[in-house]
Design a protein around this motif. Sequence first.
Motif, short mmCIF file in Angstrom:
data_model
loop_
_atom_site.label_atom_id
_atom_site.label_comp_id
_atom_site.label_asym_id
_atom_site.label_seq_id
_atom_site.Cartn_x
_atom_site.Cartn_y
_atom_site.Cartn_z
N ILE A 27 0.64 0.52 -3.72
CA ILE A 27 -0.54 -0.32 -4.38
C ILE A 27 -1.16 0.90 -5.37
O ILE A 27 -1.40 1.98 -4.85
CB ILE A 27 -1.45 -0.58 -3.41
N PHE A 28 -1.17 0.63 -6.73
CA PHE A 28 -1.63 1.46 -7.37
C PHE A 28 -3.01 0.92 -7.94
O PHE A 28 -3.07 0.01 -8.34
CB PHE A 28 -0.64 1.81 -8.77
N VAL A 29 -4.00 2.05 -8.26
CA VAL A 29 -5.27 1.71 -8.76
C VAL A 29 -5.49 2.62 -9.88
O VAL A 29 -5.08 3.79 -9.87
CB VAL A 29 -6.52 1.81 -7.70
N ARG A 30 -6.28 2.03 -10.83
CA ARG A 30 -6.72 2.74 -12.13
C ARG A 30 -7.88 3.41 -11.74
O ARG A 30 -8.37 4.30 -12.21
CB ARG A 30 -6.53 1.88 -13.16
N ARG A 58 -4.57 -3.22 2.08
CA ARG A 58 -4.78 -4.56 2.76
C ARG A 58 -5.05 -5.67 1.46
O ARG A 58 -5.87 -5.56 0.82
CB ARG A 58 -5.69 -4.57 3.72
N GLY A 59 -4.04 -6.69 1.58
CA GLY A 59 -4.27 -7.58 0.43
C GLY A 59 -4.16 -7.27 -0.81
O GLY A 59 -4.87 -7.79 -1.76
N GLY A 60 -3.40 -6.27 -1.30
CA GLY A 60 -3.12 -5.92 -2.55
C GLY A 60 -4.22 -4.65 -3.29
O GLY A 60 -4.21 -4.41 -4.31
N THR A 61 -5.27 -4.37 -2.47
CA THR A 61 -5.94 -3.33 -2.49
C THR A 61 -6.46 -2.41 -1.49
O THR A 61 -5.47 -2.56 -0.54
CB THR A 61 -7.52 -4.24 -2.93
N TYR A 62 -7.19 -1.31 -1.65
CA TYR A 62 -7.51 -0.57 -0.58
C TYR A 62 -8.91 -0.83 0.23
O TYR A 62 -9.76 -1.16 -0.57
CB TYR A 62 -7.58 1.00 -1.06
N VAL A 63 -8.89 -0.72 1.37
CA VAL A 63 -9.95 -0.96 2.22
C VAL A 63 -10.51 0.38 2.89
O VAL A 63 -9.44 1.03 3.65
CB VAL A 63 -9.74 -2.31 3.30
N TYR A 64 -11.64 0.69 2.95
CA TYR A 64 -12.12 2.06 3.56
C TYR A 64 -11.92 1.93 5.20
O TYR A 64 -12.43 0.80 5.69
CB TYR A 64 -13.54 2.22 3.14
N THR A 65 -11.44 2.82 5.65
CA THR A 65 -11.25 2.80 7.18
C THR A 65 -11.61 4.27 7.89
O THR A 65 -11.37 4.26 9.12
CB THR A 65 -9.85 2.46 7.42
#
Length: 102
Positions: A27-30, A58-65
């Motif tokens: 999953i890549f984010v800009r 998760r679900g095509g994005t990132y979730v802080y854990t």
Amino acid sequence: MKKNYFSRIAIFTAIIMAFSFSASAQIFVRIRPVHAVVVRPAAPSPRHVWIDEEWAPRGGTYVYTGGHWALPPHPGYIWVGGHWRRHGGDGEYWVPGHWRRG
């Protein structure tokens, strides 16, 4: 006999391909997600290590854990924090933290 051999090879190849495709998904984010502000509570014991910024896809994005205390899996292990890594023009992706021998 040959039929059984070839069917085993076909099944093994299918399993290997399934794992390689799932492992290569990124999953890549800009724009990096916002890091949550976490108040660090007292350590449960002197052996615990603070795990700070960590992100999970998760679900095509990132979730802080992140933001928790953890025990090393073995004596002498240290925590190497995760980090963002740029991938050409695609953006950035999260490289998870991990335990390693100290």
